[in-house]
Scaffold this motif. Structure first.
Motif, PDB file in Angstrom:
ATOM      1  N   THR A 158       0.871  -1.169   0.000  1.00  0.00           N
ATOM      2  CA  THR A 158       0.000   0.000   0.000  1.00  0.00           C
ATOM      3  C   THR A 158       0.909   1.219   0.000  1.00  0.00           C
ATOM      4  O   THR A 158       1.971   1.218   0.622  1.00  0.00           O
ATOM      5  N   MET A 159       0.497   2.239  -0.711  1.00  0.00           N
ATOM      6  CA  MET A 159       1.370   3.381  -0.957  1.00  0.00           C
ATOM      7  C   MET A 159       1.294   4.447   0.137  1.00  0.00           C
ATOM      8  O   MET A 159       2.103   5.355   0.182  1.00  0.00           O
ATOM      9  N   GLY A 160       0.330   4.339   1.002  1.00  0.00           N
ATOM     10  CA  GLY A 160       0.092   5.330   2.049  1.00  0.00           C
ATOM     11  C   GLY A 160      -1.393   5.524   2.133  1.00  0.00           C
ATOM     12  O   GLY A 160      -1.988   6.202   1.306  1.00  0.00           O
ATOM     13  N   CYS A 161      -2.019   4.869   3.081  1.00  0.00           N
ATOM     14  CA  CYS A 161      -3.484   4.852   3.154  1.00  0.00           C
ATOM     15  C   CYS A 161      -4.000   6.121   3.813  1.00  0.00           C
ATOM     16  O   CYS A 161      -3.534   6.501   4.875  1.00  0.00           O
ATOM     17  N   ASN A 162      -4.981   6.742   3.179  1.00  0.00           N
ATOM     18  CA  ASN A 162      -5.578   7.947   3.755  1.00  0.00           C
ATOM     19  C   ASN A 162      -6.535   7.602   4.883  1.00  0.00           C
ATOM     20  O   ASN A 162      -6.518   8.207   5.937  1.00  0.00           O
ATOM     21  N   VAL A 163      -7.392   6.628   4.671  1.00  0.00           N
ATOM     22  CA  VAL A 163      -8.384   6.276   5.679  1.00  0.00           C
ATOM     23  C   VAL A 163      -8.148   4.846   6.132  1.00  0.00           C
ATOM     24  O   VAL A 163      -7.574   4.606   7.170  1.00  0.00           O
ATOM     25  N   ALA A 164      -8.540   3.885   5.314  1.00  0.00           N
ATOM     26  CA  ALA A 164      -8.354   2.475   5.667  1.00  0.00           C
ATOM     27  C   ALA A 164      -7.636   1.764   4.533  1.00  0.00           C
ATOM     28  O   ALA A 164      -7.951   1.980   3.370  1.00  0.00           O
ATOM     29  N   CYS A 165      -6.663   0.951   4.881  1.00  0.00           N
ATOM     30  CA  CYS A 165      -5.958   0.185   3.865  1.00  0.00           C
ATOM     31  C   CYS A 165      -6.881  -0.888   3.308  1.00  0.00           C
ATOM     32  O   CYS A 165      -7.622  -1.514   4.055  1.00  0.00           O
ATOM     33  N   PRO A 166      -6.845  -1.113   2.010  1.00  0.00           N
ATOM     34  CA  PRO A 166      -7.694  -2.138   1.425  1.00  0.00           C
ATOM     35  C   PRO A 166      -7.218  -3.536   1.806  1.00  0.00           C
ATOM     36  O   PRO A 166      -6.046  -3.735   2.117  1.00  0.00           O
ATOM     37  N   TYR A 167      -8.130  -4.486   1.759  1.00  0.00           N
ATOM     38  CA  TYR A 167      -7.765  -5.874   2.034  1.00  0.00           C
ATOM     39  C   TYR A 167      -7.635  -6.623   0.722  1.00  0.00           C
ATOM     40  O   TYR A 167      -8.553  -6.636  -0.090  1.00  0.00           O
ATOM     41  N   VAL A 168      -6.496  -7.208   0.505  1.00  0.00           N
ATOM     42  CA  VAL A 168      -6.249  -8.088  -0.633  1.00  0.00           C
ATOM     43  C   VAL A 168      -5.530  -9.304  -0.057  1.00  0.00           C
ATOM     44  O   VAL A 168      -4.523  -9.148   0.638  1.00  0.00           O
TER      45      VAL A 168
END
Length: 133
Positions: free
Chosen positions: A79-89
């Motif tokens: 992840t490049m820098g999450c603004n709110v919530a990091c996505p789940y993959v």
């Protein structure tokens, strides 16, 4: 066997696109690179395309993609820098690079971001080659 890596941010219009392009150029022997975002966006930022051309990476055919456009499971999620919530993959390994988005700033900000991304991509390639990941 190549490791599947996904670079993910919000719009997939700058940082994650840079990382995908650099990973394809510098690490194609060990990485199968993808990028995606969590929200729709109309285009890759023109300044991102321009600064990548300075590095010899042609992003002319690149376009913003969503998580549904990349493999459902990858070996490495960046992840490049999450603004709110990091996505789940689903992935075997995950890290957040915390890179500031240069969007809206001058071209110098894009160059600085590109250089940070390049350094991190080269480090990732070395860690994959040395089987640390």
């Amino acid at each position: 066997m190549k490791k599947k890596v996904a670079f993910v941010c919000v719009h997939n219009s700058c940082r994650s696109q840079m990382a995908e392009g650099l990973a394809k150029k510098l690490g194609s022997d060990v990485l199968e690179a993808y990028s995606a975002g969590t929200e729709n966006y109309p285009e890759v930022k023109p300044l991102a395309v321009q600064v990548m051309e300075e590095e010899g990476v042609d992003m002319g055919g690149y376009y913003p993609k969503l998580l549904s456009d990349i493999p459902k499971e990858v070996d490495i999620l960046i992840t490049m820098g999450c603004n709110v919530a990091c996505p789940y993959v689903p992935c075997r390994y995950r890290e957040d690079w915390g890179i500031e988005d240069p969007s809206g700033g001058p071209i110098e900000d894009y160059r600085k971001t590109r250089n940070i991304v390049k350094e991190k991509v080269m480090d990732l390639i070395q860690r994959v080659k040395s089987k640390q990941i």
